[in-house]
Design an enzyme around this catalytic site. Structure first.
Site, PDB file in Angstrom:
ATOM      1  N   GLY A  12      71.652  47.731  93.751  1.00 20.90           N
ATOM      2  CA  GLY A  12      72.471  47.438  92.570  1.00 20.90           C
ATOM      3  C   GLY A  12      71.697  47.678  91.298  1.00 20.90           C
ATOM      4  O   GLY A  12      70.926  46.820  90.861  1.00 20.90           O
ATOM      5  N   LEU A  13      71.911  48.872  90.724  1.00 21.50           N
ATOM      6  CA  LEU A  13      71.112  49.224  89.545  1.00 21.50           C
ATOM      7  C   LEU A  13      71.875  49.044  88.240  1.00 21.50           C
ATOM      8  O   LEU A  13      71.894  49.930  87.386  1.00 21.50           O
ATOM      9  CB  LEU A  13      70.589  50.653  89.676  1.00 21.50           C
ATOM     10  CG  LEU A  13      69.500  50.832  90.730  1.00 21.50           C
ATOM     11  CD1 LEU A  13      69.123  52.306  90.890  1.00 21.50           C
ATOM     12  CD2 LEU A  13      68.252  50.005  90.394  1.00 21.50           C
ATOM     13  N   VAL A  15      71.958  46.529  84.810  1.00 17.76           N
ATOM     14  CA  VAL A  15      70.793  46.208  83.976  1.00 17.76           C
ATOM     15  C   VAL A  15      69.855  45.176  84.635  1.00 17.76           C
ATOM     16  O   VAL A  15      68.627  45.334  84.608  1.00 17.76           O
ATOM     17  CB  VAL A  15      71.217  45.811  82.546  1.00 17.76           C
ATOM     18  CG1 VAL A  15      72.033  44.545  82.541  1.00 17.76           C
ATOM     19  CG2 VAL A  15      70.016  45.657  81.645  1.00 17.76           C
ATOM     20  N   MET A  16      70.423  44.155  85.282  1.00 23.97           N
ATOM     21  CA  MET A  16      69.564  43.139  85.917  1.00 23.97           C
ATOM     22  C   MET A  16      68.767  43.770  87.067  1.00 23.97           C
ATOM     23  O   MET A  16      67.569  43.522  87.226  1.00 23.97           O
ATOM     24  CB  MET A  16      70.397  41.961  86.442  1.00 23.97           C
ATOM     25  CG  MET A  16      70.986  41.081  85.384  1.00 23.97           C
ATOM     26  SD  MET A  16      69.756  40.189  84.428  1.00 23.97           S
ATOM     27  CE  MET A  16      69.287  38.887  85.555  1.00 23.97           C
ATOM     28  N   VAL A  82      74.357  42.649  92.942  1.00 28.09           N
ATOM     29  CA  VAL A  82      75.695  43.205  92.718  1.00 28.09           C
ATOM     30  C   VAL A  82      76.613  42.083  92.240  1.00 28.09           C
ATOM     31  O   VAL A  82      76.232  40.917  92.249  1.00 28.09           O
ATOM     32  CB  VAL A  82      76.262  43.855  94.009  1.00 28.09           C
ATOM     33  CG1 VAL A  82      75.384  45.019  94.441  1.00 28.09           C
ATOM     34  CG2 VAL A  82      76.406  42.845  95.145  1.00 28.09           C
ATOM     35  N   ALA A  84      79.106  39.152  91.848  1.00 27.44           N
ATOM     36  CA  ALA A  84      79.426  38.050  92.770  1.00 27.44           C
ATOM     37  C   ALA A  84      80.832  38.233  93.330  1.00 27.44           C
ATOM     38  O   ALA A  84      81.665  38.889  92.715  1.00 27.44           O
ATOM     39  CB  ALA A  84      79.334  36.726  92.010  1.00 27.44           C
ATOM     40  N   SER A 136      67.951  33.386  86.423  1.00 30.81           N
ATOM     41  CA  SER A 136      68.348  33.221  85.029  1.00 30.81           C
ATOM     42  C   SER A 136      67.341  33.852  84.086  1.00 30.81           C
ATOM     43  O   SER A 136      66.155  33.896  84.370  1.00 30.81           O
ATOM     44  CB  SER A 136      68.477  31.736  84.673  1.00 30.81           C
ATOM     45  OG  SER A 136      68.762  31.622  83.293  1.00 30.81           O
ATOM     46  N   LYS A 191      71.683  26.881  90.155  1.00 33.87           N
ATOM     47  CA  LYS A 191      71.881  27.884  89.104  1.00 33.87           C
ATOM     48  C   LYS A 191      73.213  27.646  88.380  1.00 33.87           C
ATOM     49  O   LYS A 191      73.323  27.803  87.159  1.00 33.87           O
ATOM     50  CB  LYS A 191      71.842  29.305  89.691  1.00 33.87           C
ATOM     51  CG  LYS A 191      72.239  30.401  88.703  1.00 33.87           C
ATOM     52  CD  LYS A 191      71.254  30.518  87.585  1.00 33.87           C
ATOM     53  CE  LYS A 191      71.496  31.462  86.440  1.00 33.87           C
ATOM     54  NZ  LYS A 191      72.631  32.191  86.154  1.00 33.87           N
ATOM     55  N   HIS A 194      72.720  24.911  86.032  1.00 37.92           N
ATOM     56  CA  HIS A 194      71.951  25.487  84.919  1.00 37.92           C
ATOM     57  C   HIS A 194      72.925  26.140  83.927  1.00 37.92           C
ATOM     58  O   HIS A 194      72.855  25.925  82.717  1.00 37.92           O
ATOM     59  CB  HIS A 194      70.946  26.525  85.427  1.00 37.92           C
ATOM     60  CG  HIS A 194      70.431  27.445  84.349  1.00 37.92           C
ATOM     61  ND1 HIS A 194      71.178  28.493  83.855  1.00 37.92           N
ATOM     62  CD2 HIS A 194      69.278  27.441  83.636  1.00 37.92           C
ATOM     63  CE1 HIS A 194      70.502  29.103  82.899  1.00 37.92           C
ATOM     64  NE2 HIS A 194      69.350  28.482  82.737  1.00 37.92           N
ATOM     65  N   ASN A 195      73.843  26.928  84.456  1.00 36.30           N
ATOM     66  CA  ASN A 195      74.784  27.622  83.568  1.00 36.30           C
ATOM     67  C   ASN A 195      75.728  26.642  82.877  1.00 36.30           C
ATOM     68  O   ASN A 195      76.063  26.831  81.710  1.00 36.30           O
ATOM     69  CB  ASN A 195      75.605  28.649  84.358  1.00 36.30           C
ATOM     70  CG  ASN A 195      74.839  29.936  84.557  1.00 36.30           C
ATOM     71  OD1 ASN A 195      73.616  29.916  84.674  1.00 36.30           O
ATOM     72  ND2 ASN A 195      75.535  31.044  84.619  1.00 36.30           N
ATOM     73  N   GLU A 198      73.906  25.298  80.164  1.00 35.84           N
ATOM     74  CA  GLU A 198      73.853  26.367  79.141  1.00 35.84           C
ATOM     75  C   GLU A 198      75.129  26.320  78.281  1.00 35.84           C
ATOM     76  O   GLU A 198      75.052  26.387  77.049  1.00 35.84           O
ATOM     77  CB  GLU A 198      73.716  27.703  79.871  1.00 35.84           C
ATOM     78  CG  GLU A 198      73.824  28.948  79.031  1.00 35.84           C
ATOM     79  CD  GLU A 198      73.797  30.210  79.910  1.00 35.84           C
ATOM     80  OE1 GLU A 198      72.903  30.343  80.763  1.00 35.84           O
ATOM     81  OE2 GLU A 198      74.692  31.066  79.748  1.00 35.84           O
ATOM     82  N   TYR A 199      76.285  26.192  78.909  1.00 34.78           N
ATOM     83  CA  TYR A 199      77.543  26.076  78.159  1.00 34.78           C
ATOM     84  C   TYR A 199      77.475  24.871  77.215  1.00 34.78           C
ATOM     85  O   TYR A 199      77.896  24.935  76.066  1.00 34.78           O
ATOM     86  CB  TYR A 199      78.725  25.855  79.115  1.00 34.78           C
ATOM     87  CG  TYR A 199      79.379  27.096  79.671  1.00 34.78           C
ATOM     88  CD1 TYR A 199      78.656  28.018  80.412  1.00 34.78           C
ATOM     89  CD2 TYR A 199      80.734  27.330  79.487  1.00 34.78           C
ATOM     90  CE1 TYR A 199      79.266  29.132  80.955  1.00 34.78           C
ATOM     91  CE2 TYR A 199      81.357  28.446  80.028  1.00 34.78           C
ATOM     92  CZ  TYR A 199      80.619  29.343  80.759  1.00 34.78           C
ATOM     93  OH  TYR A 199      81.232  30.441  81.297  1.00 34.78           O
ATOM     94  N   ARG A 453      98.059   1.139  89.174  1.00 33.65           N
ATOM     95  CA  ARG A 453      98.146   1.868  90.452  1.00 33.65           C
ATOM     96  C   ARG A 453      98.729   0.972  91.530  1.00 33.65           C
ATOM     97  O   ARG A 453      99.519   1.392  92.372  1.00 33.65           O
ATOM     98  CB  ARG A 453      96.741   2.350  90.881  1.00 33.65           C
ATOM     99  CG  ARG A 453      96.164   3.460  90.009  1.00 33.65           C
ATOM    100  CD  ARG A 453      94.744   3.835  90.443  1.00 33.65           C
ATOM    101  NE  ARG A 453      94.732   4.537  91.704  1.00 33.65           N
ATOM    102  CZ  ARG A 453      93.987   4.197  92.759  1.00 33.65           C
ATOM    103  NH1 ARG A 453      93.201   3.131  92.692  1.00 33.65           N
ATOM    104  NH2 ARG A 453      94.032   4.894  93.863  1.00 33.65           N
TER     105      ARG A 453
HETATM  106  C1  6PG Z   1      71.482  33.338  82.828  1.00 31.35           C
HETATM  107  C2  6PG Z   1      72.920  33.309  82.345  1.00 31.35           C
HETATM  108  C3  6PG Z   1      73.783  34.312  83.011  1.00 31.35           C
HETATM  109  C4  6PG Z   1      75.242  34.188  82.637  1.00 31.35           C
HETATM  110  C5  6PG Z   1      75.545  34.630  81.274  1.00 31.35           C
HETATM  111  C6  6PG Z   1      77.024  34.783  80.958  1.00 31.35           C
HETATM  112  O1  6PG Z   1      71.095  32.306  83.321  1.00 31.35           O
HETATM  113  O2  6PG Z   1      70.789  34.343  82.674  1.00 31.35           O
HETATM  114  O3  6PG Z   1      73.448  32.052  82.644  1.00 31.35           O
HETATM  115  O4  6PG Z   1      73.629  34.115  84.384  1.00 31.35           O
HETATM  116  O5  6PG Z   1      75.984  34.969  83.493  1.00 31.35           O
HETATM  117  O6  6PG Z   1      74.965  33.768  80.362  1.00 31.35           O
HETATM  118  O7  6PG Z   1      77.740  33.631  81.171  1.00 31.35           O
HETATM  119  P1  6PG Z   1      79.163  33.428  80.532  1.00 31.35           P
HETATM  120  O8  6PG Z   1      79.798  34.780  80.415  1.00 31.35           O
HETATM  121  O9  6PG Z   1      79.929  32.585  81.495  1.00 31.35           O
HETATM  122  O10 6PG Z   1      78.949  32.820  79.206  1.00 31.35           O
END
Ligand code: 6PG
Length: 490
Positions: A12-13, A15-16, A82, A84, A136, A191, A194-195, A198-199, A453
């Site tokens: 899977g080439l 960018v990551m 690739v 998910a 990440s 992970k 983690h995300n 991040e949100y 209830r």
């Molecule tokens: C990371 C990020 C990554 C994530 C993007 C986009 O840890 O490098 O969490 O995995 O996919 O930040 O996330 P959203 O499109 O849901 O904002």
């Protein structure tokens, strides 16, 4: 002389994948790469990479799966980068017939942890090992050091450990931001959280930016200076740093780009998954839920336009004292961030207990100190809190964090109440504050919910004057029956 086979294969080439293979090669691993060819869509991807960024490097390109797999040293280690979902299953089906017992498949995408649970079992049933590794750090991290969260077939760990740790970011004390997480899909679960965090961080920073900008009427340069100054202290983190940079970035026309970006946020789903799974586990994750829903609400741009024309509530603005307001926004941001991490780690703990994953919270906090999107100074304090012999049952109850919250509490409360009375949306700051109030209230009005209830559905309740676990039903109207509904909880 027979050429040495590759240490690792990467599929899977995008960018990551490209960046991870360059990172692997830089760390002295010989790498084979493969990318599918889809006429008219994905053509010549391997050639472009081999003749471009990988030119002159110890990287071999392949256009077919059998020769790609043949080029790998056994036990083979194959990292899949690739999309998910189905693409991972399809790829596994294509790869399986060419593998030998003991070969290792690593999924480095943002897979759903339940898919990873299933894939670990599937791989192992065929005599292979499967590792679901959350990665990440975006493009930058993939190339120069990511935070990597591997879980799944533990037998594979000794073979993949030196490889994954070599391409992981290193924390200030030199520790690689990659360690074994646990069985099944635990790596991808971690992970996912983690995300979610991040949100939450991003929403909190956005609210801080908005409150400062609108209450103080200051320009991006000044805003950026505030964020840069925060980046020198306890809020030091990658997201604060890039925010400071973003604020003053100018586009080719000379104006601030940020001011020209449409306020409709996108999302790829991991924040939503965090919330869904917290709900499944019966755990409060309100701040992240708010962050996800605020992205959804922001995306309803047209509706917001119509609604804002009909309710002109943001007209009046109080005049704020700048240093005080900046300190209050800082307090709200810092305290809400503490709440968000406490909620996230509590979900991890519940998942660990529920699925018998035996997650190590301190180790997870340490893995997030560098390389990943939520990297920050403050993860050291979280790791330290979890490392004490007297482990806190909740992060907000750890002595260090208790002291921290007490220091910023008044500013946080002032900012939330001030913003609400001024008509300024600060949903995540207030969600955090309400969570804090509820968490620290011995009594909540849930007695009324239980009564309701029971009244309408005979769902039963516990009594304060009886032991926990004993359930009662009342004939509230005098003409109800004796039949109780089940007392189960989801
Ligand atoms: C990371 C990020 C990554 C994530 C993007 C986009 O840890 O490098 O969490 O995995 O996919 O930040 O996330 P959203 O499109 O849901 O904002």
């Amino acid at each position: 002389m027979k050429q040495k086979k590759s240490d690792i294969g990467l599929i899977g080439l995008a960018v990551m994948g490209e960046n991870l293979s360059l990172n692997l090669e830089k760390n002295n691993w010989k790498v084979s790469v493969y990318n599918r060819t889809v006429p008219g869509i994905e053509e010549g991807v391997v050639e472009r990479f081999i003749n471009g960024r990988a030119k002159g490097k110890n990287i071999e390109g392949y256009n077919d799966i059998p020769s790609f797999i043949e080029s790998l040293e056994t036990p083979r280690k194959i990292m899949m980068m690739v999309r998910a979902g189905n693409p991972v299953d399809e790829l596994m089906e294509q790869v399986f017939p060419h593998l030998s017992p003991g070969d290792i498949l690593i999924d480095g995408g943002n897979s759903n942890y339940e898919d990873t649970n299933r894939r670990v079992l599937l791989g192992e049933s065929k005599g292979f090992y499967f590792v679901g590794a959350g990665v990440s750090g975006g493009e930058e991290g993939a190339l120069n050091g990511a935070s990597i969260m591997p879980g799944g077939s533990e037998e594979a760990w000794p073979a993949v450990k030196p490889i994954l740790q070599s391409i992981a970011a290193k924390a200030d004390d030199g520790t690689p931001c990659c360690d074994w997480i646990g069985p099944g899909g635990s790596g991808h679960f971690v992970k996912m959280i983690h995300n979610g965090i991040e949100y939450g961080d991003m929403q909190l920073i956005a609210e801080a930016y908005w409150a400062l900008k609108n209450f103080l009427q200051i320009d991006n340069q000044e805003l950026s200076e505030i964020f840069f100054s925060w980046n020198e202290g306890k809020l030091r983190s990658y997201l604060i740093e890039i925010t400071a940079n973003i604020l003053i970035h100018k586009d080719k026309y000379g104006g601030y780009l940020l001011d020209k970006i449409l306020d409709a946020a996108g999302q790829k789903g991991t924040g939503k998954w965090s919330v869904i799974n917290a709900m499944e586990l019966g755990m409060p994750l309100g701040l992240i839920a708010t962050a996800v829903f605020e992205r959804s609400l922001s995306a309803l741009k047209d509706l917001r336009k119509v609604a804002s024309d009909q309710y002109h509530h943001i007209e009046k603005r109080a005049v704020f004292n700048k240093p005080e307001l900046v300190l209050d926004v800082y307090s709200a941001l810092y305290a809400s961030k503490l709440v968000s991490y406490a909620q996230g780690f509590a979900v991890l703990q519940r998942a660990s207990d529920t699925f018998s994953w035996n997650l190590n919270m301190a180790s997870i906090a340490r893995m997030w100190r560098a390389g990943c999107i939520i990297r920050s100074a403050f993860l050291n304090d979280i790791a330290a809190a979890f490392e004490t012999t007297d482990k806190p049952v909740h992060l907000l109850l750890a002595p260090y964090f208790r002291r921290e919250v007490k220091q910023v509490f008044h500013g946080w409360r002032r900012l939330v109440s001030g913003a609400i009375s001024e008509g300024m949306p600060i949903p995540a700051f207030s969600s955090a504050l309400n969570y804090f109030y509820s968490l620290t209230s011995e009594h909540l009005p849930a007695n009324l919910i239980q009564a309701q209830r029971d009244y309408f559905g005979a769902h039963t309740f516990e009594r304060i004057d009886e032991p926990r676990g004993k359930y009662f039903h009342e004939d509230w109207t005098g003409h109800g029956g004796d039949t109780k509904s089940g007392t189960y909880n989801v």
